[in-house]
Design an enzyme around this catalytic site. Sequence first.
Site, short mmCIF file in Angstrom:
data_model
loop_
_atom_site.label_atom_id
_atom_site.label_comp_id
_atom_site.label_asym_id
_atom_site.label_seq_id
_atom_site.Cartn_x
_atom_site.Cartn_y
_atom_site.Cartn_z
N LYS A 54 0.68 -1.21 -0.58
CA LYS A 54 0.23 -0.14 -0.16
C LYS A 54 1.37 1.30 0.09
CE LYS A 54 -4.47 -2.29 2.48
NZ LYS A 54 -3.98 -2.53 3.52
N GLN A 98 -5.05 -1.19 9.25
CA GLN A 98 -5.11 -2.79 9.29
C GLN A 98 -5.73 -3.94 9.74
OE1 GLN A 98 -4.02 -3.69 5.68
NE2 GLN A 98 -4.53 -5.87 5.69
N ASP A 121 -11.52 2.91 3.54
CA ASP A 121 -12.11 1.14 3.50
C ASP A 121 -13.45 1.25 3.54
OD1 ASP A 121 -9.99 -0.45 3.66
OD2 ASP A 121 -9.24 -0.11 6.02
N1 GUN Z 1 -7.00 -7.21 6.03
C1 GUN Z 1 -7.63 -7.26 4.57
N2 GUN Z 1 -8.06 -6.48 3.91
C2 GUN Z 1 -8.79 -5.72 4.91
C3 GUN Z 1 -8.57 -4.48 3.76
O1 GUN Z 1 -9.22 -4.50 2.74
N3 GUN Z 1 -8.56 -3.34 4.83
C4 GUN Z 1 -8.40 -3.06 5.92
N4 GUN Z 1 -8.09 -2.35 6.57
N5 GUN Z 1 -7.67 -4.50 6.43
C5 GUN Z 1 -7.96 -5.58 5.42
#
Ligand code: GUN
Length: 294
Positions: A54, A98, A121
Amino acid sequence: MTADVIDGKAFAAKIKLDVAKQVVILKEQHGIVPGLAVVLVGEDPASQVYVRNKNKSTKEAGMNSFEHRMLPDVSEAELLDLVKKLNEDPAVHGILVQLPLPKHINEAAVIDAISPDKDVDGFHVINSGLLATGGQGMVPCTPQGCIMMLKDRLGDMSGLEAVVIGRSNIVGKPVAQLLLNENCTVTMAHSRTRDLATVVGRADIVVAAVGVPELVKGSWIKDGATVIDVGVNRIEKADGKTRLIGDVEYDEAAKHASAITPVPGGVGPMTIAVLLKSTIVAACRQAGIEEPEV
Ligand code: GUN
């Protein structure tokens, strides 16, 4: 019939390119550098890989990337304090914490502490509520990526039978909601569904997001269906090495489907591309300007 392979990597590269062009316009015409803050708690190896990717993609797009790492034993109060600071920081347009978080932290409380405007998100209850009621909130990235690939392939999806397998808050529920917004007839299947084969067999669109390797048998797929496989399952091969497989039995499904996403290289690359796109959307909304056209 042999299915067309939906190339998520190429699709994601195009989105990232458009995002980078939008960033240039936002900088030159509005003096805005979109900023994404990513918070990682602990040392979960898969999460570390996601967060690294990311940050790399955010920087490549010309945006600001703010990375916050916290120890696994950080208190919920400390994490909430960081979220509050990020909410108040005008250089931060998007916040992503996350998941999963360590067991001692209440995930829902942390998500709900994120300002809905910065919730790239789309997990905040305000944003899930807006999605369910047809409002303009932030939409979860992976589900949005699935819909973009489906729309690109199918165009108008009105009246199509869509079956979503899996009912998570991150993928299953929002993807079903988005399909409903596209006027599909949506069935949500899950671990308690009886006769999954028959349910899947009537679908024009299958979205598998259940996290069970090859749960969906290729022979279940209706001829001509479009299959989106969100599953990413690491399995051990006979030689002891590992490989990634999806929730769908790919080779057999490809004999029936008209199009299918591979694993890896399908939905996976779309998530980060959509995250960058959502950060642009968030930055523009916060500045009260239209998204630049590219
Ligand atoms: N963990 C696995 N997929 C995601 C996601 O799309 N966003 C976040 N914040 N954590 C994750």
